[in-house]
Design a protein around this motif. Structure first.
Motif, PDB file in Angstrom:
ATOM      1  N   ILE A   1      47.308  81.258  49.385  1.00 45.68           N
ATOM      2  CA  ILE A   1      48.373  80.878  50.308  1.00 45.68           C
ATOM      3  C   ILE A   1      49.693  81.449  49.799  1.00 45.68           C
TER       4      ILE A   1
ATOM      5  N   LEU B   1      44.605  77.101  48.349  1.00 43.66           N
ATOM      6  CA  LEU B   1      44.090  76.067  49.238  1.00 43.66           C
ATOM      7  C   LEU B   1      42.587  75.951  49.020  1.00 43.66           C
TER       8      LEU B   1
ATOM      9  N   SER C   1      50.974  80.960  56.384  1.00 49.43           N
ATOM     10  CA  SER C   1      49.773  81.219  55.606  1.00 49.43           C
ATOM     11  C   SER C   1      48.674  80.215  55.926  1.00 49.43           C
ATOM     12  N   LEU C   2      49.048  78.953  56.074  1.00 49.00           N
ATOM     13  CA  LEU C   2      48.054  77.951  56.476  1.00 49.00           C
ATOM     14  C   LEU C   2      47.491  78.268  57.859  1.00 49.00           C
TER      15      LEU C   2
ATOM     16  N   LEU D   1      54.709  79.171  53.866  1.00 49.65           N
ATOM     17  CA  LEU D   1      53.561  78.296  53.683  1.00 49.65           C
ATOM     18  C   LEU D   1      52.888  77.992  55.014  1.00 49.65           C
TER      19      LEU D   1
ATOM     20  N   THR E   1      53.488  81.652  49.899  1.00 53.35           N
ATOM     21  CA  THR E   1      54.593  80.828  50.405  1.00 53.35           C
ATOM     22  C   THR E   1      55.931  81.556  50.381  1.00 53.35           C
TER      23      THR E   1
ATOM     24  N   TYR F   1      41.267  79.658  49.610  1.00 56.50           N
ATOM     25  CA  TYR F   1      42.140  80.607  50.290  1.00 56.50           C
ATOM     26  C   TYR F   1      43.427  80.798  49.476  1.00 56.50           C
TER      27      TYR F   1
ATOM     28  N   LEU G   1      45.824  71.466  48.386  1.00 57.46           N
ATOM     29  CA  LEU G   1      46.770  72.553  48.164  1.00 57.46           C
ATOM     30  C   LEU G   1      47.294  72.463  46.737  1.00 57.46           C
TER      31      LEU G   1
END
Length: 281
Positions: free
Chosen positions: A6, A47, A84-85, A81, A8, A4, A56
């Motif tokens: 991510i 990720l 996004s997670l 971050l 931030t 994925y 990560l």
């Protein structure tokens, strides 16, 4: 395995510093500057969900620095971050491994946060192993004058103090689940993850190739400690990437997540750009 992108956050850096000896009249064609000569940059991490591990790659700037510090870098946008997670159903406490390509503040700052009463620092990922390598770690904790402003002790020393620091060795597949390319032009022993994914090769480019605008060989950042070595490393890598049809995951390109390159009469050049989900599902 599942990968994925991510996001931030976004920030800005001086375009001249980002392109070294290349004139603005040329580099602004691909990386337009604002009235202060600043260009937009992303801090796009990766990720990797692999079995019971959630790895990560890099952690962005974080949020613990002063307003004065952040004022130098013109943070903008709504990315974070944690958001996004959460988009993929994860929380930072789910992360099992943090792989740091290198210890410059825009790559590792999010690794460490203030403790609850703001009297000191603690890892922002309490359940994770942190991965660096011995040569780069020693380089960062004893910084040269050129890089001292990029190696911030509050980003680095708390990792070791926590007991969560680990060093990769030659068996990176066994340790972190992917191959690692070591590059010395930008900084000592920068690490680029090279991942076999859905029948293709994805390489996390970190600061060997910040944006698509940096593909031509002389387009080297003023931040690099050994620019001639960067050119040599970039030439070798880009030729291989064109031959083997690698997909290049761009950490700092504000406009492009993924690209491919091709051989041309002028050398290796950009072939195509993609969103990550255009290629991988």
């Amino acid at each position: 395995m599942k990968i994925y992108p991510i996001e931030t956050g976004n920030f800005k850096l001086d375009g001249g510093a980002m392109f070294g000896v290349v004139p603005k009249s040329i580099w602004q064609r691909t990386n337009p500057a604002d009235e202060k000569n600043m260009i937009s940059m992303s801090m796009r991490c990766m990720l990797i969900e692999d079995g019971d591990r959630l790895i990560l790659v890099d952690t962005g700037l974080g949020s613990k620095q002063s307003d004065k510090f952040f004022g130098y870098y013109y943070l903008f946008g709504d990315f974070s971050l944690d958001a996004s997670l959460a988009q993929y159903g994860f929380h930072r406490d789910d992360i099992t491994d943090i792989f740091l390509t290198h210890l410059h503040f825009d790559h590792c700052g999010g690794s460490i946060q203030w403790n609850k009463d703001r009297t000191g620092y603690e890892p922002a990922f309490k359940n994770a192993k942190f991965w660096s390598n011995k040569n780069h770690w020693d380089w960062a904790v004893n910084p040269n004058p050129r890089e001292k402003a990029s190696f911030l002790k509050e980003n680095i020393l708390p990792i070791e103090e926590s007991g969560q620091l680990n060093f990769v060795a030659s068996n990176t597949q066994e340790q972190v689940g992917f191959d690692v390319l070591f590059m010395d032009g930008h900084t000592e022993k920068q690490m680029l993850p090279k991942i076999n994914y859905q029948g293709k090769t994805v390489v996390f480019m970190a600061d060997l190739l910040p944006t698509t605008g940096h593909i031509p060989l002389p387009y080297v950042m003023g931040y690099d400690t050994r620019p001639l070595l960067t050119i040599k490393e970039k030439e070798q890598f880009l030729n291989e990437a064109a031959d083997q049809e690698y997909f290049l995951f761009l950490e700092h390109d504000a406009y492009t997540e993924l690209c491919t390159v091709q051989h041309t009469e002028k050398g290796v050049r950009l072939k195509e750009t993609f969103k990550f989900t255009d290629i991988f599902n």
